[in-house]
Design an enzyme around this catalytic site. Structure first.
Site, short mmCIF file in Angstrom:
data_model
loop_
_atom_site.label_atom_id
_atom_site.label_comp_id
_atom_site.label_asym_id
_atom_site.label_seq_id
_atom_site.Cartn_x
_atom_site.Cartn_y
_atom_site.Cartn_z
N ARG A 128 0.85 -1.19 0.00
CA ARG A 128 0.00 0.00 0.00
C ARG A 128 0.88 1.24 0.00
NH1 ARG A 128 -2.66 0.34 5.05
NH2 ARG A 128 -1.37 2.14 5.56
N GLU A 371 6.36 -0.17 11.25
CA GLU A 371 5.01 -0.18 10.72
C GLU A 371 4.04 -0.02 11.88
OE1 GLU A 371 4.21 -0.35 7.60
OE2 GLU A 371 5.89 -1.25 6.56
#
Length: 481
Positions: A128, A371
């Site tokens: 993404r 992340e």
């Protein structure tokens, strides 16, 4: 510079009675269609609550949305090449590895598996690329980050356009529905998993989802499983924690990962991308076992390393993109979405970046190699962190990024348990474009864009992660500018 404003898709505020009525309907719609999460504060496996969402779809320039969609396969291929360039990864991460234990642990597994001999050359990437609009006259997208462990909310956001269309109809604006793009992220991401399964080529094999001990984002995760079960009833899916993988799997003499007597074709990580998910050596041993196996990993460990912020910063350096992409128009288009990214290594460039950050802290964000959201440093804290780390090797674990100030739009954020009706507030939105890539270092089998998501947060909030409770699910309303 003052922040520009986009007009809401319909005039605000909405009349009180109509607002209360449509919010009640929208909340029920969300609950009944799985736009929901478990409550972290009052956890109960039998209870879900509506996920935070924005009542009205947020305006987004149509040309920039289309640009992001068109760029995704190009970015997929770029990151695939980066992940398979051992020399580049080693050189780029060498300083961060000295101070970032988590990245070093991942890196050590990668080196160990590579030295033993790669047993599975195929990698599956569910990627993404995230963007904010740059607050300028032209309103161009700028990349916030590229996530290689990031199909989160692909499932739930696939339902958001339908939900927003329902809301617009209830408010008497069915004519606006044409401005909302379809979103097939769920089916697109799942097709990537099943394509990888088919490449593995063992009909008796299973798919393994690596999950947390407690899953709060249960609807988003389970929808992937339900979609695959519906489209491919021949495929068995297991959900296991890293600790359970350590206890319940083995490697056979063919290096197949065996679970309940059957080989694992695809391992899909929904956990394992931040330090807290490795509380003991057992989790690291489980990760090593998976990486040694013939299973196709999503992400492979080199994909996870390629997704670090240090790699993102290095790609923005002069001449680096050209090494991977040549000097054609695609390279120029990719470079155009980059904002200022600066290394904090102990060299001339790093010292210059530290000076910039100390001088104009409000203009920058400090980003570690993580992340999951909630790890970045903003505002005055940037100066404090740089002062503290200035003479410490710790600073090499971060990059400095120019802060993007996107246009504002007014709207309503609906949160579980909040006072109703909510006030009209200023919001900013972040667009994410999903991509699927499957391939080896020599050949790419599949490469496509598969959907999008929009996360929206209060304009004065720094972080915007929905799972972290900071943002809200949204859907783009495309406008000509």
């Amino acid at each position: 510079m003052s922040q520009a404003r986009f007009a809401s898709c319909i005039p605000l505020p909405i009349e009180h009675k109509a607002l209360v009525n449509v919010i009640e309907k929208a909340r029920d719609w969300g609950l009944m269609h799985g736009v929901a999460m478990r409550d972290k504060k009052h956890f109960n496996k039998d209870v879900i609550q509506v996920a935070p969402f924005v009542l009205l779809p947020s305006p987004f320039p149509k040309t920039e949305f289309e640009k992001a969609v068109e760029l995704q396969p190009i970015l997929n291929e770029l990151m695939h090449k980066v992940a398979h360039n051992d020399e580049f990864l080693e050189h780029t991460l060498q300083n961060a590895l000295q101070v970032d234990e988590f990245t070093k642990s991942l890196y050590d597994i990668w080196v160990k598996v590579r030295n033993e001999g790669i047993t599975q050359s195929v990698s599956l990437g569910l990627f993404r690329s995230d963007y904010l609009m740059q607050n300028t006259e032209s309103n161009k997208i700028k990349q916030v980050e590229f996530n290689t462990v990031a199909s989160s909310f692909g499932a739930m956001t696939s339902y958001l356009p339908t939900m927003s269309r329902y809301i617009l109809r209830q408010l008497g604006h069915p004519d606006l529905i044409k401005n909302m793009p379809e979103n097939k992220a769920l089916s697109g991401l799942c097709s990537g998993i099943t394509d990888a399964y088919d490449l593995f080529g063992v009909p008796s094999a299973v798919i393994l989802f690596v999950v947390e001990e407690v899953s709060y984002n249960i609807c988003d995760q389970r929808f992937h499983e339900f979609e695959i079960a519906e489209k491919r009833p021949d495929i068995m899916i297991h959900r296991k924690t890293l600790n359970e993988i350590f206890e319940e799997t083995t490697l056979n003499d063919k290096k197949q990962l065996i679970l309940d007597g059957r080989p694992v074709a695809v391992v899909y990580y929904r956990s394992g991308y931040e330090p807290a998910q490795y509380p003991s050596q057992r989790e690291w041993d489980a990760r090593l076992r998976v990486e040694r196996s013939t299973a196709i990993k999503c992400p492979s460990i080199q994909y996870q390393l390629a997704g670090t912020k240090k790699v993102q910063q290095a790609l923005a350096s002069p001449g680096v993109l050209e090494k991977f992409m040549g000097s054609g128009p695609s390279t120029s288009r990719v470079r155009d979405i980059f904002t200022g990214l600066y290394s904090l290594d102990f060299d001339e460039n790093g010292e210059r970046a530290v000076e910039m950050g100390l001088k104009d802290a409000e203009k920058f964000v400090l980003k570690p190699q993580r992340e999951g959201g909630g790890h970045n440093v903003y505002g005055a804290e940037v100066r404090e962190a740089l002062q503290r780390m200035r003479h410490s090797r710790e600073r090499a674990a971060y990059i400095l990024m120019e802060r993007i100030l996107p246009p504002l739009v007014q709207g309503y954020v609906i949160r579980p348990g909040a006072t109703m009706p909510p006030p009209v507030v200023d919001l900013v939105s972040e667009l994410g474009i999903f991509g699927v890539i499957i391939g080896t270092s020599e050949k790419i089998f599949h490469n496509r864009q598969v959907g999008h998501m929009l996360r929206t947060k209060l304009a004065d909030a720094d972080e915007g992660g929905v799972a972290a409770g900071l943002g809200a699910l949204d859907s783009p309303y495309l406008v000509d500018m």
